[in-house]
Write an enzyme that holds these catalytic residues in place. Structure first.
Site, PDB file in Angstrom:
ATOM      1  N   ARG A 239       0.837  -1.213   0.000  1.00 57.55           N
ATOM      2  CA  ARG A 239       0.000   0.000   0.000  1.00 57.55           C
ATOM      3  C   ARG A 239       0.866   1.256   0.000  1.00 57.55           C
ATOM      4  NH1 ARG A 239      -1.776   2.890   4.550  1.00 57.55           N
ATOM      5  NH2 ARG A 239      -3.722   4.054   4.302  1.00 57.55           N
TER       6      ARG A 239
ATOM      7  N   GLY B  60      12.686 -11.495   1.870  1.00 55.70           N
ATOM      8  CA  GLY B  60      13.815 -11.768   2.756  1.00 55.70           C
ATOM      9  C   GLY B  60      15.082 -12.090   1.984  1.00 55.70           C
ATOM     10  N   ASN B  61      15.904 -12.898   2.602  1.00 59.54           N
ATOM     11  CA  ASN B  61      17.208 -13.254   2.053  1.00 59.54           C
ATOM     12  C   ASN B  61      17.206 -13.752   0.613  1.00 59.54           C
ATOM     13  OD1 ASN B  61      19.993 -13.621   2.799  1.00 59.54           O
ATOM     14  ND2 ASN B  61      19.135 -13.933   4.855  1.00 59.54           N
TER      15      ASN B  61
ATOM     16  N   ASP C  67      11.130 -13.837  10.328  1.00 54.81           N
ATOM     17  CA  ASP C  67      12.337 -14.339  11.019  1.00 54.81           C
ATOM     18  C   ASP C  67      13.219 -13.248  11.630  1.00 54.81           C
ATOM     19  OD1 ASP C  67      11.527 -16.826  10.320  1.00 54.81           O
ATOM     20  OD2 ASP C  67      13.097 -17.200   8.852  1.00 54.81           O
TER      21      ASP C  67
ATOM     22  N   MET D 217       8.794 -20.728  14.775  1.00 55.66           N
ATOM     23  CA  MET D 217       9.497 -20.671  13.484  1.00 55.66           C
ATOM     24  C   MET D 217      10.852 -19.980  13.613  1.00 55.66           C
ATOM     25  SD  MET D 217       6.924 -20.193  10.300  1.00 55.66           S
ATOM     26  CE  MET D 217       6.312 -21.657   9.474  1.00 55.66           C
TER      27      MET D 217
ATOM     28  N   ARG E 249      14.045 -20.761  10.770  1.00 60.39           N
ATOM     29  CA  ARG E 249      14.886 -21.814  10.179  1.00 60.39           C
ATOM     30  C   ARG E 249      16.350 -21.639  10.601  1.00 60.39           C
ATOM     31  NH1 ARG E 249      13.098 -21.846   4.417  1.00 60.39           N
ATOM     32  NH2 ARG E 249      13.660 -19.698   4.817  1.00 60.39           N
TER      33      ARG E 249
ATOM     34  N   GLU F 211      11.216 -21.186  30.691  1.00 56.06           N
ATOM     35  CA  GLU F 211      12.329 -21.633  31.536  1.00 56.06           C
ATOM     36  C   GLU F 211      13.636 -21.607  30.757  1.00 56.06           C
ATOM     37  OE1 GLU F 211       9.289 -22.689  32.409  1.00 56.06           O
ATOM     38  OE2 GLU F 211       9.689 -21.854  34.388  1.00 56.06           O
TER      39      GLU F 211
ATOM     40  N   LYS G 237       9.025 -26.317  41.297  1.00 58.40           N
ATOM     41  CA  LYS G 237       8.310 -25.908  40.072  1.00 58.40           C
ATOM     42  C   LYS G 237       7.542 -27.108  39.571  1.00 58.40           C
ATOM     43  CE  LYS G 237      10.562 -22.170  37.863  1.00 58.40           C
ATOM     44  NZ  LYS G 237      10.966 -21.463  36.710  1.00 58.40           N
TER      45      LYS G 237
ATOM     46  N   GLN H 271       1.995 -18.663  12.863  1.00 59.39           N
ATOM     47  CA  GLN H 271       2.826 -17.456  13.085  1.00 59.39           C
ATOM     48  C   GLN H 271       2.957 -16.592  11.834  1.00 59.39           C
ATOM     49  OE1 GLN H 271       6.477 -19.078  15.590  1.00 59.39           O
ATOM     50  NE2 GLN H 271       5.442 -20.676  14.461  1.00 59.39           N
TER      51      GLN H 271
HETATM   52  O1  F6P Z   1      11.362 -17.516   6.391  1.00 62.03           O
HETATM   53  C1  F6P Z   1      10.156 -17.515   7.042  1.00 62.03           C
HETATM   54  C2  F6P Z   1       9.750 -18.916   7.440  1.00 62.03           C
HETATM   55  O2  F6P Z   1       8.498 -18.842   8.088  1.00 62.03           O
HETATM   56  C3  F6P Z   1      10.758 -19.671   8.303  1.00 62.03           C
HETATM   57  O3  F6P Z   1      10.705 -19.318   9.659  1.00 62.03           O
HETATM   58  C4  F6P Z   1      10.349 -21.089   8.041  1.00 62.03           C
HETATM   59  O4  F6P Z   1      11.418 -21.972   8.272  1.00 62.03           O
HETATM   60  C5  F6P Z   1       9.970 -21.062   6.585  1.00 62.03           C
HETATM   61  O5  F6P Z   1       9.597 -19.732   6.290  1.00 62.03           O
HETATM   62  C6  F6P Z   1       8.838 -21.999   6.225  1.00 62.03           C
HETATM   63  O6  F6P Z   1       8.662 -21.941   4.847  1.00 62.03           O
HETATM   64  P1  F6P Z   1       7.428 -22.589   4.074  1.00 62.03           P
HETATM   65  O7  F6P Z   1       6.245 -21.669   4.270  1.00 62.03           O
HETATM   66  O8  F6P Z   1       7.867 -22.630   2.659  1.00 62.03           O
HETATM   67  O9  F6P Z   1       7.167 -23.919   4.685  1.00 62.03           O
END
Ligand code: F6P
Length: 324
Positions: free
Chosen positions: A21, A102-103, A128, A170, A172, A188, A214, A256
């Site tokens: 947007r 991202g990357n 991430d 999540m 990776r 913890e 605990k 997430q």
């Molecule tokens: O890069 C974002 C991410 O959510 C990572 O945390 C995770 O490992 C990956 O993408 C999962 O990718 P996909 O949606 O292709 O399973």
């Protein structure tokens, strides 16, 4: 520059729509035509593009996902795929690109830029938070809050049943979601890919907790942890703790990645989208827009890809201190 393209690529992240947007509305404001490219580099190769107007981005600031859709394109990794993409952009008269991702997205943009000279400015969109050149990435804050909501719920039932929960979040290659949701959720222990937490330390933490009466524990495991998935960590632990220990595992997974972006992510995405667009107009190329110490900065793709974004180990130490 008269005409630009915008696309989202790689894993989606809440706030990508707010970013699209900002790019589109910013382009309209500056009198530049903007084309939406669907499914990232796949759409660039297929020529799946459409002209966007101000109303094309109405009512999306609050929506998760991405209206432009996203993909991880294998074809764009080939010279033939990139040639096709370039030919399509030339035919459409697209002179510059805003890449939200991202990357992997920025690696593709850098190679493409070096080969064909089309200027691209990136906006960091990934839950991430693993990109050098920005304090936070679009979607991270929302993902942390989604994980936290789940951790709070699990804590209730963990406490009722005196259970140990291993919760996988999540990340990776990155422990950012794990650390932040772990601190906020009162975990913890937090296990992340950047710093090895041996199984013996997990066992020790649990035993110390029991010795202090605990009755339940939460351990957050980032997806990419060296000891394995949350299930694998739990399996290793089972043989080393009291046989009566009641252990459960929850993997939060793609919950997430969805949902309405937080206020923080909407604002960050708006700043980065407009920042990327105005950088492109101003002559920036092959850089990512980022926010560091509340200032807009541009970092070469090469650095965002190559340089690590270290986890703050003081925060991991804090988790341990606060769980005594
Ligand atoms: O890069 C974002 C991410 O959510 C990572 O945390 C995770 O490992 C990956 O993408 C999962 O990718 P996909 O949606 O292709 O399973």
């Amino acid at each position: 520059m008269k005409r630009i393209g915008v696309f989202t690529s790689g894993g989606d992240a809440p706030g990508m729509n707010a970013c699209i947007r900002a790019v589109v509305r910013g382009a309209v404001y500056h009198g530049i035509e903007v084309y939406g490219i669907r499914r990232g580099y796949s759409g660039m190769i297929a020529g799946d593009v459409y002209k966007m107007e101000s109303h094309s981005v109405s009512n999306i600031v609050q929506r998760g996902g991405t209206i432009l859709k996203s993909a991880r394109s294998k074809d764009f990794m080939t010279p033939e795929g990139r040639k096709k993409a370039y030919d399509n952009l030339v035919e459409l008269g697209i002179e510059g690109l805003v890449a939200i991702g991202g990357n992997g997205t920025f690696t593709g943009a850098m190679i493409f830029g070096n080969e064909y000279g089309i200027p691209t400015v990136g906006a960091p969109g990934t839950i991430d938070n693993d990109l050098y050149g920005t304090d936070y990435t679009i979607g991270f804050d929302t993902a942390v809050n989604t994980a936290l909501d789940a951790i709070d719920r699990i804590r209730d039932t963990a406490s009722s049943h005196d259970r140990i929960f291993f919760i996988e979040v999540m990340g990776r290659d990155s422990g950012y979601i794990a650390v932040q949701s772990g601190i906020a959720g009162g975990a913890e222990l937090v296990m992340v890919p950047e710093v090895l937490t041996p199984i013996s330390e997990v066992v020790e933490t649990l035993k110390q907790g029991w010795s202090r009466s605990k009755s339940s524990s939460i351990i957050i495991v980032a997806e990419g942890d060296e000891e394995g998935s949350a299930q694998e960590v739990a399996d290793k632990i089972k043989t080393q703790v009291d046989e009566n220990a009641d252990i459960r595992v929850t993997t939060l997974g793609h919950t997430q990645r969805g949902g309405p972006p937080s206020a923080y992510d909407r604002i960050l995405a708006s700043r980065l989208g407009l920042g990327a667009l105005e950088g492109l107009i101003g002559g920036q190329k092959n850089v990512m827009a980022g926010i560091i110490n509340n200032d807009l900065v541009y970092t070469p793709f090469e650095d965002t890809i190559r340089l690590p974004k270290p986890i703050n180990e003081d925060l991991l130490r804090m988790v341990k201190i606060l769980s005594v």
